[in-house]
Design a protein around this motif. Sequence first.
Motif, PDB file in Angstrom:
ATOM      1  N   CYS A   1       0.798  -1.235   0.000  1.00 25.44           N
ATOM      2  CA  CYS A   1       0.000   0.000   0.000  1.00 25.44           C
ATOM      3  C   CYS A   1       0.824   1.275   0.000  1.00 25.44           C
ATOM      4  O   CYS A   1       0.290   2.345  -0.296  1.00 25.44           O
ATOM      5  CB  CYS A   1      -0.990   0.002   1.156  1.00 25.44           C
TER       6      CYS A   1
ATOM      7  N   GLY B   1      -0.477   4.993   0.790  1.00 24.50           N
ATOM      8  CA  GLY B   1      -1.931   4.964   0.938  1.00 24.50           C
ATOM      9  C   GLY B   1      -2.731   5.566  -0.196  1.00 24.50           C
ATOM     10  O   GLY B   1      -3.956   5.696  -0.096  1.00 24.50           O
TER      11      GLY B   1
ATOM     12  N   ALA C   1       1.403   6.335   5.105  1.00 18.37           N
ATOM     13  CA  ALA C   1       0.008   6.060   4.746  1.00 18.37           C
ATOM     14  C   ALA C   1      -0.930   6.540   5.847  1.00 18.37           C
ATOM     15  O   ALA C   1      -1.983   7.121   5.563  1.00 18.37           O
ATOM     16  CB  ALA C   1      -0.180   4.564   4.493  1.00 18.37           C
TER      17      ALA C   1
ATOM     18  N   LEU D   1      -3.946   9.090   5.281  1.00 17.41           N
ATOM     19  CA  LEU D   1      -5.314   8.655   5.592  1.00 17.41           C
ATOM     20  C   LEU D   1      -5.972   9.591   6.596  1.00 17.41           C
ATOM     21  O   LEU D   1      -7.159   9.908   6.470  1.00 17.41           O
ATOM     22  CB  LEU D   1      -5.309   7.222   6.129  1.00 17.41           C
TER      23      LEU D   1
ATOM     24  N   LEU E   1      -4.294  -0.640   8.789  1.00 19.89           N
ATOM     25  CA  LEU E   1      -2.962  -0.721   8.194  1.00 19.89           C
ATOM     26  C   LEU E   1      -2.182  -1.827   8.900  1.00 19.89           C
ATOM     27  O   LEU E   1      -2.114  -1.848  10.128  1.00 19.89           O
ATOM     28  CB  LEU E   1      -2.221   0.616   8.319  1.00 19.89           C
TER      29      LEU E   1
END
Length: 196
Positions: free
Chosen positions: A49, A52, A80, A84, A95
């Motif tokens: 990821c 993000g 991330a 977020l 996560l």
Amino acid sequence: VGGSVSNRLLATRAWRVCNFPGAMNASLAHAMAVLTAPRAGDTLLNVACGSGTLLIEWLALSRARRAIGCDTDPAALACAQQNLEAAGFAPEVELEAWDAGALPLPDASIDVIVGDLPFGQLVGTHRQNITLYPRVLAEAARVARPGARMALLTHEVRLLEQAAGEFSDQWIVREVLRVRTGGMTPRVVLFERSAV
């Protein structure tokens, strides 16, 4: 089908408070999210990821029943988390420091998988990708529900084609898009999990 995505568009995303080496362009992430035909109530998994971007762009289109982002790099996960939070999606996303080739998830539990696979340049190496790509496709097949959609981005096109060939009984290639981003021409491959 070809497309061009400008890095200048990154500035239009107010949520990008943390950038990470090799981070995906937000406009490209949006296009990939659209390809997966997001539906309310989907269970979303973003492998590798990074910062993000794919999670945020997907969640901007639809609410997930469960959204999980995983990466093995703690710095990427921290980045991330910041993005977020800035986007307002932090409470909706789990996560996890998971290896995309060994996911602690039940069989047939995921509706949508997205990922920006390591290109072997800024992140990972070609040698690592030779073993990583088949592991990712195998594990994705295990956790995907029949009919699940998966969109993966890579510049290691031949490697992904080879891996897709190995798992052609489990993953049907629905679309391959050549895109331009960061001076490179990677491919976005849209897969569908077969019912087998």
